[in-house]
Write a protein that holds these residues in place. Structure first.
Motif, PDB file in Angstrom:
ATOM      1  N   SER A  54      12.493-100.836   1.923  1.00  0.00           N
ATOM      2  CA  SER A  54      11.852 -99.535   2.078  1.00  0.00           C
ATOM      3  C   SER A  54      12.811 -98.506   2.669  1.00  0.00           C
ATOM      4  CB  SER A  54      10.631 -99.664   2.997  1.00  0.00           C
ATOM      5  OG  SER A  54      10.045 -98.390   3.198  1.00  0.00           O
ATOM      6  N   THR A  55      12.702 -97.259   2.185  1.00  0.00           N
ATOM      7  CA  THR A  55      13.459 -96.167   2.788  1.00  0.00           C
ATOM      8  C   THR A  55      12.614 -95.442   3.842  1.00  0.00           C
ATOM      9  OG1 THR A  55      12.795 -94.707   0.976  1.00  0.00           O
ATOM     10  CG2 THR A  55      14.941 -95.816   0.773  1.00  0.00           C
TER      11      THR A  55
ATOM     12  N   ARG B 133      14.404 -99.310   8.483  1.00  0.00           N
ATOM     13  CA  ARG B 133      14.432 -98.862   7.089  1.00  0.00           C
ATOM     14  C   ARG B 133      15.870 -98.905   6.596  1.00  0.00           C
ATOM     15  NH1 ARG B 133      16.348 -94.079   5.726  1.00  0.00           N
ATOM     16  NH2 ARG B 133      17.119 -92.719   7.368  1.00  0.00           N
ATOM     17  N   ARG B 134      16.026 -98.824   5.290  1.00  0.00           N
ATOM     18  CA  ARG B 134      17.389 -98.832   4.723  1.00  0.00           C
ATOM     19  C   ARG B 134      17.721 -97.469   4.137  1.00  0.00           C
ATOM     20  NH1 ARG B 134      17.463 -98.546  -0.791  1.00  0.00           N
ATOM     21  NH2 ARG B 134      15.613 -99.290  -1.871  1.00  0.00           N
ATOM     22  N   ASP B 135      19.010 -97.185   4.067  1.00  0.00           N
ATOM     23  CA  ASP B 135      19.578 -96.068   3.314  1.00  0.00           C
ATOM     24  C   ASP B 135      20.448 -96.710   2.250  1.00  0.00           C
ATOM     25  OD1 ASP B 135      18.716 -93.608   4.146  1.00  0.00           O
ATOM     26  OD2 ASP B 135      20.337 -93.286   5.575  1.00  0.00           O
TER      27      ASP B 135
ATOM     28  N   SER C 271      21.040 -98.831  -1.355  1.00  0.00           N
ATOM     29  CA  SER C 271      20.350 -99.875  -2.116  1.00  0.00           C
ATOM     30  C   SER C 271      20.417-101.207  -1.378  1.00  0.00           C
ATOM     31  CB  SER C 271      20.985-100.014  -3.499  1.00  0.00           C
ATOM     32  OG  SER C 271      22.344-100.373  -3.360  1.00  0.00           O
TER      33      SER C 271
ATOM     34  N   GLN D 122      14.844 -89.653  11.255  1.00  0.00           N
ATOM     35  CA  GLN D 122      15.409 -90.369  10.114  1.00  0.00           C
ATOM     36  C   GLN D 122      16.531 -91.318  10.530  1.00  0.00           C
ATOM     37  OE1 GLN D 122      12.964 -90.335   7.866  1.00  0.00           O
ATOM     38  NE2 GLN D 122      14.582 -90.432   6.359  1.00  0.00           N
TER      39      GLN D 122
END
Length: 125
Positions: free
Chosen positions: A14-15, A100-102, A104, A68
């Motif tokens: 998830s972003t 969360r990831r940034d 891929s 963020q």
């Protein structure tokens, strides 16, 4: 003082911030109390160039100044966080680590059975 620890690994693609298993419920004894939160856990992204962000939520509120970015931003490594909160309540609150990831790939919190820890301490005001 309350503490949570485990050796679990939780992944996200998830972003947006997703729940981790690290959370603690605490009920401050006075509205003037402060809560010291300390968390430490390994983070790992399985894709080069991607980043994993982690932050502390008080109930539904992200406590990071930059929502963020969160408190941590890394590809691979440990992620210690320390924050002094002033919740101004005597109702039960939940502090939870979310991540969360940034980019891929999959971001992982907790890796290779390394200890994930979270401690909260009330400081009477």
């Amino acid at each position: 003082i309350k503490q949570y620890f485990d050796t679990s690994q939780t992944g996200t693609t998830s972003t947006s911030y997703a729940d981790s298993p690290l959370f603690i419920d605490i009920t401050p004894s006075a509205t003037s109390s402060k809560i010291l939160i300390h968390a430490n856990f390994p983070q790992y992204m399985n894709t080069t160039g991607a980043e994993l962000h982690a932050t502390i939520f008080r109930d539904s509120t992200n406590l990071a100044t930059n929502a963020q970015a969160g408190f941590t931003d890394c590809y691979n490594g440990a992620a210690p966080m320390i924050y002094l909160d002033s919740p101004s309540t005597t109702s039960q609150i939940r502090y939870r680590i979310k991540f969360r990831r940034d980019g891929s790939g999959t971001g992982n919190l907790g890796v290779n059975q390394v200890m994930n820890t979270m401690t909260v301490m009330e400081i009477a005001g």
